[in-house]
Scaffold this motif. Structure first.
Motif, mmCIF file in Angstrom:
data_model
loop_
_atom_site.group_PDB
_atom_site.id
_atom_site.type_symbol
_atom_site.label_atom_id
_atom_site.label_comp_id
_atom_site.label_asym_id
_atom_site.label_seq_id
_atom_site.Cartn_x
_atom_site.Cartn_y
_atom_site.Cartn_z
ATOM 1 N N ALA A 1 0.826 -1.213 0.000
ATOM 2 C CA ALA A 1 0.000 0.000 0.000
ATOM 3 C C ALA A 1 0.859 1.262 0.000
ATOM 4 C CB ALA A 1 -0.928 -0.001 1.215
ATOM 5 N N GLY A 2 2.100 1.132 0.466
ATOM 6 C CA GLY A 2 2.979 2.300 0.497
ATOM 7 C C GLY A 2 3.413 2.769 -0.877
ATOM 8 N N GLY A 3 3.168 1.985 -1.894
ATOM 9 C CA GLY A 3 3.480 2.401 -3.260
ATOM 10 C C GLY A 3 4.965 2.438 -3.555
ATOM 11 N N PHE A 4 5.346 3.383 -4.408
ATOM 12 C CA PHE A 4 6.715 3.473 -4.915
ATOM 13 C C PHE A 4 7.341 4.811 -4.549
ATOM 14 C CE2 PHE A 4 4.380 0.533 -7.549
ATOM 15 C CZ PHE A 4 5.266 -0.511 -7.758
ATOM 16 N N ASP A 5 8.650 4.803 -4.408
ATOM 17 C CA ASP A 5 9.377 6.056 -4.214
ATOM 18 C C ASP A 5 9.370 6.849 -5.519
ATOM 19 O OD1 ASP A 5 10.121 5.620 -1.549
ATOM 20 O OD2 ASP A 5 11.871 4.439 -2.131
ATOM 21 N N GLU A 6 9.525 8.144 -5.374
ATOM 22 C CA GLU A 6 9.618 8.975 -6.572
ATOM 23 C C GLU A 6 10.892 8.626 -7.337
ATOM 24 O OE1 GLU A 6 9.334 13.102 -5.827
ATOM 25 O OE2 GLU A 6 7.421 12.957 -4.746
ATOM 26 N N LEU A 7 10.758 8.591 -8.652
ATOM 27 C CA LEU A 7 11.916 8.283 -9.480
ATOM 28 C C LEU A 7 12.937 9.411 -9.411
ATOM 29 C CD1 LEU A 7 10.223 6.820 -12.703
ATOM 30 C CD2 LEU A 7 11.464 5.575 -10.945
ATOM 31 N N LYS A 8 14.186 8.993 -9.223
ATOM 32 C CA LYS A 8 15.255 9.978 -9.233
ATOM 33 C C LYS A 8 15.693 10.217 -10.671
ATOM 34 C CE LYS A 8 16.884 8.626 -4.647
ATOM 35 N NZ LYS A 8 18.013 8.058 -3.853
ATOM 36 N N GLU A 9 16.451 11.262 -10.828
ATOM 37 C CA GLU A 9 16.902 11.616 -12.170
ATOM 38 C C GLU A 9 17.673 10.451 -12.794
ATOM 39 O OE1 GLU A 9 19.542 15.054 -14.437
ATOM 40 O OE2 GLU A 9 19.090 15.279 -12.311
ATOM 41 N N PRO B 1 10.374 1.850 -11.483
ATOM 42 C CA PRO B 1 9.883 2.220 -10.144
ATOM 43 C C PRO B 1 10.431 1.272 -9.078
ATOM 44 C CG PRO B 1 8.079 2.055 -11.727
ATOM 45 C CD PRO B 1 9.278 1.486 -12.396
ATOM 46 N N VAL B 2 10.732 1.831 -7.923
ATOM 47 C CA VAL B 2 11.211 1.049 -6.784
ATOM 48 C C VAL B 2 10.260 1.272 -5.618
ATOM 49 C CG1 VAL B 2 13.101 0.684 -5.154
ATOM 50 C CG2 VAL B 2 13.610 1.259 -7.542
ATOM 51 N N ARG B 3 9.821 0.196 -5.020
ATOM 52 C CA ARG B 3 8.881 0.323 -3.904
ATOM 53 C C ARG B 3 9.520 1.058 -2.731
ATOM 54 N NH1 ARG B 3 4.077 -1.725 -4.116
ATOM 55 N NH2 ARG B 3 3.547 -3.337 -5.637
ATOM 56 N N ARG B 4 8.659 1.730 -2.004
ATOM 57 C CA ARG B 4 9.122 2.418 -0.800
ATOM 58 C C ARG B 4 9.580 1.371 0.209
ATOM 59 N NH1 ARG B 4 5.223 5.182 3.630
ATOM 60 N NH2 ARG B 4 4.350 3.110 3.352
ATOM 61 N N THR B 5 10.803 1.489 0.652
ATOM 62 C CA THR B 5 11.363 0.492 1.568
ATOM 63 C C THR B 5 11.530 1.015 2.988
ATOM 64 O OG1 THR B 5 13.591 1.130 0.874
ATOM 65 C CG2 THR B 5 12.573 -0.745 -0.260
ATOM 66 N N SER C 1 14.390 -4.591 2.735
ATOM 67 C CA SER C 1 15.257 -4.895 1.608
ATOM 68 C C SER C 1 14.586 -4.503 0.292
ATOM 69 C CB SER C 1 15.560 -6.409 1.598
ATOM 70 O OG SER C 1 16.251 -6.768 0.426
ATOM 71 N N LYS C 2 15.390 -4.004 -0.632
ATOM 72 C CA LYS C 2 14.823 -3.601 -1.934
ATOM 73 C C LYS C 2 14.443 -4.807 -2.763
ATOM 74 C CE LYS C 2 17.153 0.881 -2.324
ATOM 75 N NZ LYS C 2 18.052 1.736 -3.140
ATOM 76 N N LYS C 3 15.041 -5.962 -2.474
ATOM 77 C CA LYS C 3 14.715 -7.188 -3.202
ATOM 78 C C LYS C 3 14.285 -8.266 -2.201
ATOM 79 C CE LYS C 3 17.815 -6.525 -7.167
ATOM 80 N NZ LYS C 3 18.902 -7.115 -7.950
#
Length: 454
Positions: free
Chosen positions: A375-383, A388-392, A444-446
């Motif tokens: 439910a926390g979704g994804f972090d904002e994409l960096k430059e 997309p990477v989920r909020r960890t 963990s990101k993975k």
């Protein structure tokens, strides 16, 4: 009795051990409900041995070299069988007890064992040991039930005067006695040194399965390990398990699996239970249900696989017990899980799976925490980032709110929530760590939640 020994002669002519064992059955067949009474009326205690000897000689002494010593042994066996039939028939008429039946059947057991040791009974006759051992156990159970009921009815103040009175031992005294005689049959089969094609070792797994059933009935399942250790010492001299009848293999694999289950070795338990399942015929519903009773908790803890409704539909009892738990675990509904576990408690305890299923609460909690993570979704994409990477980094407060809701609105303080999360991480149900000073959980990101794909 002449019909009985015509069957004996036919069994000897064909060397058919199962046909021979049928002549020692304590149950009258449906097509001849008076069989036991007719056997009993055909002779009397003073002439029974002479009658049996005459019938064996006239019907079967010429069959496949049935010599004098062997005839002598079978006369003793069938005389003991006739005595046991007398107690069984008397019991049906209300004139005897299951205890007397057990005692006379035990005497028959000892005489049959003696026949193999002293009178040269051949290995093809070992189904007789199956018949005798099977009913020895059943009569012991009935005798214990009868004795327990009588003790309860007549105890009065007697137990107050017996400081060493052990009601549990008294309840199963005959079954404990039976176990000793089953072990004699086990030793008789295991120690046979004849070539395998003529060996009594072909009876070993049937007797082991009877011992397993007896130990489980006595709540002494751990004693089964002693039998398995003894068996392993003879493996090189044994036929492979695959050479034995399928029914014996299924039962053996099932009990092996349950033993590993009780020792909390769920990986090995699952392996043996799956083997038993694959051996079972698809219409053997009762056997499949027993296997699933333990296989479902194993898979819950080893692979976190939950039973589907389709899997359980052929087994309404299991569907009633397991499907509510499975739904609660999927949803992460902790409160409903506790209720479902409590409602099935009696059956789960009886099947020795309660403590294992209780651990399913960890899987339910894992699924609840995972919902917060998703439910926390994804972090904002960096430059420069395109994926997309989920909020960890998840605030402990969010996990706390979810746990309070999943617990039916019960308030859970932050320290307890952190303890629950730390336990999840320790059990490898989550990957990450708690940053207490910042009030967040860093995941963990993975593979933040192993086994779930995220």
């Amino acid at each position: 009795m002449n019909e009985l020994f015509k069957g004996f002669a036919r069994a000897y002519a064909e060397q058919n051990g199962y046909l021979l064992a049928a002549t020692l059955s304590p149950i009258s067949p449906p097509e001849n409900p008076q069989r036991l009474r007719l056997i009993l009326k055909s002779s009397n205690s003073s002439s029974i041995k002479g009658d049996i000897k005459h019938l064996i000689k006239s019907n079967a002494s010429h069959q496949r070299g049935l010599d004098h010593e062997e005839i002598k042994g079978w006369v003793e066996v069938y005389a003991a069988y006739w005595n046991a039939v007398g107690d069984i028939v008397a019991g049906e008429d209300g004139k005897s007890t299951w205890t007397k039946v057990y005692e006379s059947w035990k005497e028959l057991t000892s005489i049959l064992i003696r026949g193999y040791n002293n009178f040269g009974f051949e290995a093809w006759t070992i189904p007789c040991l199956y018949m005798i051992g099977k009913y020895l156990r059943l009569f012991a159970i009935r005798s214990d039930t009868e004795r327990s009921r009588n003790i309860g009815d007549n105890s009065g103040g007697a137990s107050l005067m017996q400081d060493d009175f052990d009601p549990e031992t008294e309840k199963q005294g005959q079954l404990r006695d039976c176990e000793q005689h089953l072990k004699r049959i086990f030793t008789l089969c295991l120690n046979d040194r004849a070539p395998l094609e003529e060996s009594r070792k072909w009876g070993i797994y049937f007797i082991i399965n009877l011992l397993f059933k007896t130990y489980f009935k006595l709540n002494s399942a751990s004693l089964s390990r002693t039998i398995l250790k003894t068996l392993s010492a003879y493996r090189g001299d044994m036929p492979p398990l695959s050479a034995f009848p399928k029914s014996q293999r299924v039962t053996f694999k099932f009990y092996e699996g349950v033993l590993f289950f009780l020792e909390e070795n769920y990986v090995e338990a699952e392996k043996h239970l799956v083997e038993a399942w694959e051996l079972c015929h698809k219409d053997a519903t009762q056997n499949l249900e027993r296997i699933l009773t333990y296989l479902i908790p194993c898979r819950l803890l080893t692979t976190h696989v939950l039973p589907t409704k389709a899997l359980l539909e052929p087994f309404p009892r299991l569907q009633r017990l397991f499907f509510p738990l499975a739904q609660c675990i999927r949803k992460g509904d902790l409160r409903a899980f506790d209720v479902a576990l409590q409602e099935g408690e009696d059956e789960f305890v009886k099947r020795r799976i309660y403590l294992t299923l209780e651990r399913g609460r960890d899987i339910a909690l894992r699924n609840l925490l995972r919902k917060v993570f998703i439910a926390g979704g994804f972090d904002e994409l960096k430059e420069g980032e395109t994926t997309p990477v989920r909020r960890t980094r998840v605030p402990v407060a969010e996990f706390r709110a979810a746990i309070c809701m999943g617990s039916g609105g019960e308030l859970v303080d932050t320290d307890e929530v952190e303890c629950l999360i730390a336990n999840m991480i320790y059990k490898d149900l989550m990957k990450g760590y708690i940053a207490r000073e910042r009030g967040i959980v860093v995941l963990s990101k993975k593979g933040a939640f192993p086994g779930t794909g995220v």
